[in-house]
Motif scaffolding. Structure first.
Motif, PDB file in Angstrom:
ATOM      1  N   TYR A 154       0.832  -1.201   0.000  1.00 58.51           N
ATOM      2  CA  TYR A 154       0.000   0.000   0.000  1.00 58.51           C
ATOM      3  C   TYR A 154       0.875   1.264   0.000  1.00 58.51           C
ATOM      4  O   TYR A 154       0.558   2.256  -0.655  1.00 58.51           O
ATOM      5  N   TYR A 162      -7.604   6.274  -2.080  1.00 58.79           N
ATOM      6  CA  TYR A 162      -7.221   6.550  -0.699  1.00 58.79           C
ATOM      7  C   TYR A 162      -7.343   8.047  -0.431  1.00 58.79           C
ATOM      8  O   TYR A 162      -7.307   8.871  -1.347  1.00 58.79           O
ATOM      9  N   HIS A 215      -7.372   3.606   2.752  1.00 56.15           N
ATOM     10  CA  HIS A 215      -7.510   2.972   1.437  1.00 56.15           C
ATOM     11  C   HIS A 215      -8.836   2.232   1.390  1.00 56.15           C
ATOM     12  O   HIS A 215      -9.156   1.465   2.307  1.00 56.15           O
TER      13      HIS A 215
END
Length: 280
Positions: free
Chosen positions: A70, A199, A241
């Motif tokens: 991520y 996000y 996210h």
């Protein structure tokens, strides 16, 4: 008729790894895989143009999210153009003739080890070692003729490196899937979409996250994933996210207009077609 040019696809791991299988499954034309032993190297390969696309694992149904990826998605700003859910079957591989009682160490990628934790915890006196890749572990057992070491990998690695399967299907849960993202630098690729990954940040105030999420609910948008990621250098602050799905594009567009007014630093990582999950 001219042959189609092979696509260069960056994968984490080497030939016969799950990433290679995912790449071969997703792309419907000839591909050339670029082997990367880390996800950072994979991203660099795509960034520099060495690869046309990259295939990146993002979560597993047993081991959970791959959190470092991520951070990489935020750092490199690639576009997600697709996803794939790949059934994952883990086997314990060893040199021909070796018995389970001969094994004193088992090695594999950390995510593979987590997926097989129940089986591994039941073993006594066996060292568990982490490696860069499942297939690389199998290759190492073969090339170094390690009679006391087994690798956790798939059946393709067993065939490629001439190893026997000591124990089949050692994953903790038999309906085991890894979700892979298909990444590119070409953000202008337009495809039919019904899913998005994005996000954002919200104020550290009561109800700020709930208000943003309610905007999706009020527009009939299905929230399928939520993952918080710490913001480096800002303790107790997080990037949120999320993955969302929709049936009507207008609902998604309306929701995004609302959310834009409620959050900070909204980034759409990609809009793409939701993948099917097929049990095997």
């Amino acid at each position: 008729m001219a042959k189609k040019k092979k696509l260069n696809i960056a994968i984490q791991g080497i030939a016969s790894s799950f990433h290679e299988i995912a790449a071969q499954t997703y792309f419907d034309q000839p591909i050339e895989t670029i082997e990367c032993l880390s996800f950072h190297r994979l991203c660099e390969s795509l960034k520099t143009g060495e690869a046309d696309y990259a295939v990146m694992a993002i979560e597993n149904s047993i081991a959970g999210s791959i959190l470092p990826n991520y951070f990489l998605l935020q750092e490199y700003h690639f576009s997600i153009i697709g996803e794939l859910y790949l059934p994952i079957h883990m086997h314990l591989l060893a040199l021909p003739g070796v018995k389970l009682s001969d094994i004193t160490s088992i090695e594999s990628h950390p995510m593979a080890i987590r997926q097989c934790a129940e089986f591994l915890y039941a073993l006594k006196g066996v060292e568990i070692r982490e490696s860069d890749d499942t297939a690389l572990s199998a290759k190492r057992v073969k090339e170094l003729k390690l009679k006391n070491t087994a690798a956790i990998a798939n059946e393709y690695a067993a065939k490629k490196y001439g190893l026997q399967i000591l124990e089949k299907r050692i994953e903790t849960h038999k309906k085991n899937f890894t979700r892979f993202l298909i990444l590119t630098k070409r953000s202008n690729e337009k495809k039919e979409s019904n899913k998005a990954s994005l996000y954002f940040e919200v104020a550290n105030e009561v109800g700020s996250l709930a208000d943003a999420l309610m905007s999706f609910k009020s527009n009939s948008i299905n929230l399928t994933k939520i993952q918080s990621i710490p913001i480096i250098g800002r303790p107790s602050e997080y990037s949120i996210h999320i993955d969302v799905e929709w049936k009507r594009r207008k609902n998604y567009d309306d929701a995004m207009h609302q959310v834009l007014r409620q959050v900070k630093n909204l980034n759409v990582l990609g809009e793409y077609k939701k993948a099917k999950i097929e049990y095997k």
